[in-house]
Design a protein around this motif. Structure first.
Motif, PDB file in Angstrom:
ATOM      1  N   LYS A 118     -70.774  15.755  20.615  1.00 36.67           N
ATOM      2  CA  LYS A 118     -70.976  14.334  20.368  1.00 36.67           C
ATOM      3  C   LYS A 118     -70.191  13.473  21.335  1.00 36.67           C
ATOM      4  CE  LYS A 118     -72.191  14.601  15.475  1.00 36.67           C
ATOM      5  NZ  LYS A 118     -71.842  14.162  14.108  1.00 36.67           N
ATOM      6  N   GLN A 119     -69.129  14.033  21.933  1.00 35.14           N
ATOM      7  CA  GLN A 119     -68.285  13.272  22.858  1.00 35.14           C
ATOM      8  C   GLN A 119     -68.733  13.425  24.307  1.00 35.14           C
ATOM      9  OE1 GLN A 119     -64.587  15.136  21.567  1.00 35.14           O
ATOM     10  NE2 GLN A 119     -63.887  13.181  20.742  1.00 35.14           N
ATOM     11  N   GLU A 120     -69.714  14.263  24.569  1.00 35.38           N
ATOM     12  CA  GLU A 120     -70.196  14.439  25.938  1.00 35.38           C
ATOM     13  C   GLU A 120     -70.810  13.138  26.446  1.00 35.38           C
ATOM     14  OE1 GLU A 120     -72.838  17.699  26.257  1.00 35.38           O
ATOM     15  OE2 GLU A 120     -71.288  19.214  25.928  1.00 35.38           O
ATOM     16  N   LYS A 121     -70.711  12.937  27.747  1.00 39.80           N
ATOM     17  CA  LYS A 121     -71.239  11.722  28.370  1.00 39.80           C
ATOM     18  C   LYS A 121     -72.737  11.606  28.134  1.00 39.80           C
ATOM     19  CE  LYS A 121     -71.934   9.466  32.837  1.00 39.80           C
ATOM     20  NZ  LYS A 121     -71.758   8.107  32.276  1.00 39.80           N
ATOM     21  N   GLN A 122     -73.180  10.419  27.818  1.00 36.45           N
ATOM     22  CA  GLN A 122     -74.600  10.124  27.659  1.00 36.45           C
ATOM     23  C   GLN A 122     -75.091   9.409  28.915  1.00 36.45           C
ATOM     24  OE1 GLN A 122     -76.387  11.102  24.663  1.00 36.45           O
ATOM     25  NE2 GLN A 122     -74.457  12.245  24.630  1.00 36.45           N
ATOM     26  N   GLU A 137     -81.086   5.290  34.930  1.00 43.01           N
ATOM     27  CA  GLU A 137     -80.641   4.897  36.267  1.00 43.01           C
ATOM     28  C   GLU A 137     -79.633   5.894  36.830  1.00 43.01           C
ATOM     29  OE1 GLU A 137     -80.920   2.847  33.691  1.00 43.01           O
ATOM     30  OE2 GLU A 137     -82.646   1.683  34.431  1.00 43.01           O
ATOM     31  N   GLU A 138     -78.748   6.403  35.971  1.00 45.53           N
ATOM     32  CA  GLU A 138     -77.774   7.396  36.432  1.00 45.53           C
ATOM     33  C   GLU A 138     -78.483   8.696  36.835  1.00 45.53           C
ATOM     34  OE1 GLU A 138     -73.618   6.416  34.103  1.00 45.53           O
ATOM     35  OE2 GLU A 138     -75.273   7.262  32.938  1.00 45.53           O
ATOM     36  N   PHE A 139     -79.526   9.054  36.106  1.00 46.93           N
ATOM     37  CA  PHE A 139     -80.289  10.255  36.454  1.00 46.93           C
ATOM     38  C   PHE A 139     -80.916  10.105  37.835  1.00 46.93           C
ATOM     39  CE2 PHE A 139     -84.439  12.615  36.116  1.00 46.93           C
ATOM     40  CZ  PHE A 139     -83.883  13.875  36.277  1.00 46.93           C
ATOM     41  N   LEU A 140     -81.502   8.936  38.121  1.00 47.80           N
ATOM     42  CA  LEU A 140     -82.057   8.699  39.452  1.00 47.80           C
ATOM     43  C   LEU A 140     -80.975   8.835  40.524  1.00 47.80           C
ATOM     44  CD1 LEU A 140     -84.406   5.601  38.872  1.00 47.80           C
ATOM     45  CD2 LEU A 140     -84.961   8.035  38.746  1.00 47.80           C
ATOM     46  N   GLY A 141     -79.782   8.355  40.201  1.00 47.08           N
ATOM     47  CA  GLY A 141     -78.675   8.463  41.149  1.00 47.08           C
ATOM     48  C   GLY A 141     -78.247   9.900  41.384  1.00 47.08           C
ATOM     49  N   ILE A 142     -78.295  10.711  40.355  1.00 46.21           N
ATOM     50  CA  ILE A 142     -77.951  12.130  40.485  1.00 46.21           C
ATOM     51  C   ILE A 142     -78.916  12.820  41.447  1.00 46.21           C
ATOM     52  CG2 ILE A 142     -77.924  14.349  39.266  1.00 46.21           C
ATOM     53  CD1 ILE A 142     -76.843  12.775  36.821  1.00 46.21           C
ATOM     54  N   ILE A 143     -80.210  12.553  41.289  1.00 45.85           N
ATOM     55  CA  ILE A 143     -81.207  13.178  42.161  1.00 45.85           C
ATOM     56  C   ILE A 143     -81.044  12.692  43.596  1.00 45.85           C
ATOM     57  CG2 ILE A 143     -83.665  13.576  42.556  1.00 45.85           C
ATOM     58  CD1 ILE A 143     -82.392  14.796  39.964  1.00 45.85           C
ATOM     59  N   ALA A 144     -80.764  11.392  43.759  1.00 42.46           N
ATOM     60  CA  ALA A 144     -80.529  10.863  45.105  1.00 42.46           C
ATOM     61  C   ALA A 144     -79.315  11.534  45.741  1.00 42.46           C
ATOM     62  CB  ALA A 144     -80.335   9.347  45.043  1.00 42.46           C
TER      63      ALA A 144
END
Length: 237
Positions: free
Chosen positions: A4-8, A12-19
């Motif tokens: 439950k404490q893991e980052k959500q 937009e962050e997902f797009l940044g990860i792929i970039a």
């Protein structure tokens, strides 16, 4: 850190990860991928998503489906990221286009159109789709518009439906089943050897006629065969 404490993460962050994976200092594998090299990945991930639905139906646990939907989304975003790097389009363009399409093709929801049944929705959908594709330079004909990349059983039904709609009336259920029986009888007299063109011709025609029965009865034959294979596996394991 608990689950439950893991980052959500946000979209937009997902797009940044792929970039980042595709960047100069990113992952050696991800940054060399192309639209063509990723084609097998998309096919595999789509199949695994279908498997996750089967698993959910059997167990009631959606965990695997969440993972596989994410993998399909990953493929979509990877293609959009590559296209963005090539100056073709962006993920925002993809989202905007599919959103516009959904609004256009659902006038009974977003406009003044009417559709009271699922069948009426499908009729309207095809008519609107036909108008959208008019004069598009990549659309050759109703039959050639069907992707060659589809599984053959699925493609066969789509081709037969288009022939029935645009060219000539298809066979009846009675005609198909009669010919299937004749083909099966002819197969009895074939020699089961390799490179037997006669057997191949009979078998291909038999498969096509079975596909036409699937068209008429509206049975998804890919799924029907998949289920039967599963039954066979369960019998021995």
């Amino acid at each position: 850190m608990s689950e439950k404490q893991e980052k959500q993460y946000t979209y937009e962050e997902f797009l940044g990860i792929i970039a980042a994976l595709r960047s100069e200092n990113g992952c050696p594998w991800d940054k060399v991928q192309t639209h063509d090299s990723l084609k097998p990945c998309m096919m595999e991930e789509a199949a695994e998503l279908l498997a996750s639905i089967r698993i959910y139906n059997k167990t009631g646990n959606p965990e695997n489906m969440i993972e596989e939907l994410g993998d399909v989304l990953l493929q979509v975003v990877m293609h959009a990221q590559i296209a963005s790097e090539e100056g073709l389009f962006t993920m925002e363009d993809v989202v905007n286009e599919v959103s516009r399409k959904m609004v256009r093709r659902h006038p009974h929801v977003f406009g003044t159109g009417n559709a009271d049944t699922p069948d009426e929705v499908l009729v309207n959908w095809e008519e609107i789709k036909k108008g959208e594709k008019k004069d598009k330079d990549w659309v050759e004909s109703p039959l050639k518009d069907i992707p060659k990349e589809l599984p053959s059983l699925t493609r066969a039904v789509k081709v037969l439906k288009k022939i029935d709609k645009h060219y000539e009336k298809g066979s009846t259920f009675e005609q198909d089943t009669t010919i299937i029986c004749e083909l099966a009888e002819a197969l009895k007299h074939c020699e089961p050897q390799e490179d037997n063109k006669e057997t191949e011709a009979l078998l291909s025609e038999l498969l096509l006629r079975i596909s036409d029965v699937a068209r008429i009865t509206k049975i998804p034959q890919e799924q029907a065969l998949a289920d039967r294979i599963d039954d066979l596996i369960d019998k021995y394991e």
